[in-house]
Design a protein around this motif. Sequence first.
Motif, PDB file in Angstrom:
ATOM      1  N   GLY A 120      14.103  -2.993  -5.410  1.00 55.32           N
ATOM      2  CA  GLY A 120      14.447  -1.811  -5.844  1.00 55.32           C
ATOM      3  C   GLY A 120      14.775  -1.320  -7.167  1.00 55.32           C
ATOM      4  O   GLY A 120      14.241  -0.477  -7.765  1.00 55.32           O
ATOM      5  N   THR A 146      11.662  -1.893  -9.703  1.00 52.71           N
ATOM      6  CA  THR A 146      10.802  -0.858  -9.630  1.00 52.71           C
ATOM      7  C   THR A 146      11.316   0.256 -10.086  1.00 52.71           C
ATOM      8  O   THR A 146      10.709   1.213 -11.001  1.00 52.71           O
ATOM      9  CB  THR A 146      10.135  -0.345  -8.167  1.00 52.71           C
ATOM     10  OG1 THR A 146       9.681  -1.496  -7.594  1.00 52.71           O
ATOM     11  CG2 THR A 146       9.276   0.612  -8.273  1.00 52.71           C
ATOM     12  N   GLY A 147      12.524   0.943  -9.814  1.00 51.70           N
ATOM     13  CA  GLY A 147      13.210   2.213 -10.441  1.00 51.70           C
ATOM     14  C   GLY A 147      14.042   2.036 -11.585  1.00 51.70           C
ATOM     15  O   GLY A 147      14.552   2.825 -12.281  1.00 51.70           O
ATOM     16  N   GLU A 183      15.613   6.828  -6.122  1.00 49.44           N
ATOM     17  CA  GLU A 183      14.714   7.919  -5.942  1.00 49.44           C
ATOM     18  C   GLU A 183      15.703   9.196  -5.469  1.00 49.44           C
ATOM     19  O   GLU A 183      16.567   8.809  -4.299  1.00 49.44           O
ATOM     20  CB  GLU A 183      13.639   7.817  -5.041  1.00 49.44           C
ATOM     21  CG  GLU A 183      13.937   7.213  -3.836  1.00 49.44           C
ATOM     22  CD  GLU A 183      12.673   6.627  -3.058  1.00 49.44           C
ATOM     23  OE1 GLU A 183      11.529   6.428  -3.766  1.00 49.44           O
ATOM     24  OE2 GLU A 183      12.551   6.620  -1.750  1.00 49.44           O
ATOM     25  N   LEU A 240       8.497   9.601 -11.830  1.00 47.78           N
ATOM     26  CA  LEU A 240       7.546   8.657 -11.461  1.00 47.78           C
ATOM     27  C   LEU A 240       6.105   9.137 -11.082  1.00 47.78           C
ATOM     28  O   LEU A 240       6.272   9.999 -10.246  1.00 47.78           O
ATOM     29  CB  LEU A 240       7.908   7.504 -10.578  1.00 47.78           C
ATOM     30  CG  LEU A 240       9.224   6.727 -11.127  1.00 47.78           C
ATOM     31  CD1 LEU A 240       9.501   5.645  -9.915  1.00 47.78           C
ATOM     32  CD2 LEU A 240       9.261   6.150 -12.487  1.00 47.78           C
ATOM     33  N   ASP A 254       3.661   8.699  -8.428  1.00 44.21           N
ATOM     34  CA  ASP A 254       3.308   7.775  -7.209  1.00 44.21           C
ATOM     35  C   ASP A 254       1.823   7.773  -6.594  1.00 44.21           C
ATOM     36  O   ASP A 254       1.341   8.706  -6.249  1.00 44.21           O
ATOM     37  CB  ASP A 254       4.119   8.569  -6.089  1.00 44.21           C
ATOM     38  CG  ASP A 254       4.015   7.749  -4.842  1.00 44.21           C
ATOM     39  OD1 ASP A 254       3.541   6.588  -4.875  1.00 44.21           O
ATOM     40  OD2 ASP A 254       4.655   8.089  -3.803  1.00 44.21           O
ATOM     41  N   GLY A 260       1.139   5.155  -4.873  1.00 41.76           N
ATOM     42  CA  GLY A 260       1.520   3.934  -3.867  1.00 41.76           C
ATOM     43  C   GLY A 260       2.092   4.372  -2.599  1.00 41.76           C
ATOM     44  O   GLY A 260       1.154   5.147  -2.047  1.00 41.76           O
ATOM     45  N   SER A 261       3.215   4.157  -2.301  1.00 41.20           N
ATOM     46  CA  SER A 261       3.859   4.738  -1.006  1.00 41.20           C
ATOM     47  C   SER A 261       3.094   4.288   0.219  1.00 41.20           C
ATOM     48  O   SER A 261       3.210   4.743   1.316  1.00 41.20           O
ATOM     49  CB  SER A 261       4.091   6.491  -0.965  1.00 41.20           C
ATOM     50  OG  SER A 261       5.111   6.522  -1.751  1.00 41.20           O
ATOM     51  N   ALA A 320       5.893  -0.175 -13.773  1.00 40.01           N
ATOM     52  CA  ALA A 320       7.159   0.031 -13.506  1.00 40.01           C
ATOM     53  C   ALA A 320       7.774   0.574 -14.860  1.00 40.01           C
ATOM     54  O   ALA A 320       8.648   1.825 -14.667  1.00 40.01           O
ATOM     55  CB  ALA A 320       8.267  -1.088 -12.917  1.00 40.01           C
ATOM     56  N   VAL A 358       4.213   4.181  -9.569  1.00 37.37           N
ATOM     57  CA  VAL A 358       4.474   3.506  -8.611  1.00 37.37           C
ATOM     58  C   VAL A 358       2.994   3.140  -7.725  1.00 37.37           C
ATOM     59  O   VAL A 358       2.396   3.829  -7.799  1.00 37.37           O
ATOM     60  CB  VAL A 358       5.248   4.079  -7.513  1.00 37.37           C
ATOM     61  CG1 VAL A 358       5.314   3.510  -6.188  1.00 37.37           C
ATOM     62  CG2 VAL A 358       6.509   4.515  -8.014  1.00 37.37           C
ATOM     63  N   SER A 375       1.518  -0.129  -4.933  1.00 36.95           N
ATOM     64  CA  SER A 375       1.589  -0.792  -3.841  1.00 36.95           C
ATOM     65  C   SER A 375       0.880  -2.299  -3.894  1.00 36.95           C
ATOM     66  O   SER A 375      -0.096  -2.374  -3.958  1.00 36.95           O
ATOM     67  CB  SER A 375       0.911  -0.164  -2.546  1.00 36.95           C
ATOM     68  OG  SER A 375       1.639   0.928  -2.275  1.00 36.95           O
TER      69      SER A 375
END
Length: 417
Positions: A31, A34-35, A40, A56, A58, A60-61, A370, A375, A377
């Motif tokens: 985490g 990535t951040g 978040e 960011l 996104d 992904g998710s 990143a 983001v 996956s």
Amino acid sequence: MTVLPTVARAEAKETFRRVKRHFSPALATAGKFTGQGAVEVEAQGSRVILSDGRSLLDFGSYAVALLGHANPKITEAVRDQLDRMPASTRSVQTSVSPLAAERLAQYLGGDLNRVYFGCGGADAVEVSVKLARMATGRTTVLAVDGAFHGKSLGALALTDNPRFKAGLEPLLQGVVRVSADDPEAVAKAVREHDAAAVVFEPVQAENGVRILDEAVLARWCRDAHEHGAFVIADEIQVGLRRCGPRSMALAAGLDVDCVLLGKPLGGGVMPVSAAVCNDRLYAPLLADPMVHTATFSGHPLSTAVIPVALDLIERHAEDGEWIAHAMAQGLAELREQFPEAVVETRGRGLLWGVDYRSPELAGAVLTGLAQRGMVVSPCLSRPTTIRLLPPIVATEADVKEAMTMLTDATAEAAADA
């Protein structure tokens, strides 16, 4: 939300301490990576806002945010149900989940008119396999090489990844693997084993976005049914227009007995999944609805969003088409620009995989993304592949930004390789 930088840093540090202390040090490290040290705090549409104020993009998710984050129509449905009756007595009938089931059955069409609601994808997998075994009186289930169906003990038996099974075997007995490239695989397997069902994903998302041949799947359906076995299409990640159609299996004309849905079914806000079956597969629950129950199955707060989510997905269906075209074109250009780094790009609709020449190169691209604020996956079963999952509400600017960041990250990783 405005957070002073010093406060934000302190809160992020505390968050990672708690994750490390109460969850896992590895999760804290991932985490933080990535951040880039932030956490978040807000999200809207295709953007996620971090504690340090950065935004960011996104893509992904893990396929959940098809409608973007905090879609206003979805959050409105949640608030409305929350104010009236968020949970059910489980004794008196609620009106919410039956309406959701009816809308879902109408949405898919055909004879799939029976619905079981779960909380996550593995719930839907578990109940479908359980029903197939009960309805046939058989125990063997056919699963495909490279499949991913979840990590609960029953679903994990169908998942083809030794990493997640270490120390847990024997799992659910009677799972037989079939090759995705062999049209006769199911016919051979049912001659040797008394199969209850064959379970497949039209696209193996976790296995590097591997697209299964529709002609092979059609042959499998015929062979399974000739043997009296059921056919279950796991579309938890690829259905609901993620890959174009409402259901990939049904759009291909495949004669399936059940379609499994999840991920964006809750509008990117609520956790909910569904096994949508025909009467034949659902027969054990028709005979005795208590043979498979769960306290939060059909949870009103979760199922209230389903009709709204389905309507929104259809409203944006044409948007999904142009986004898919733009992604296909952009990724083809990426492959042409970096032939020494990118082995292949493949996908359907709003699910794409970029296959790099090594896990190290893919990891370097992930790092670059990143750092640039995007983001994506990773693929759990194929570390050389990066998965892109744009929301159906993405703008033209979002898609261009994503391709720019992916191109720059690939260029940097290739130069350092």
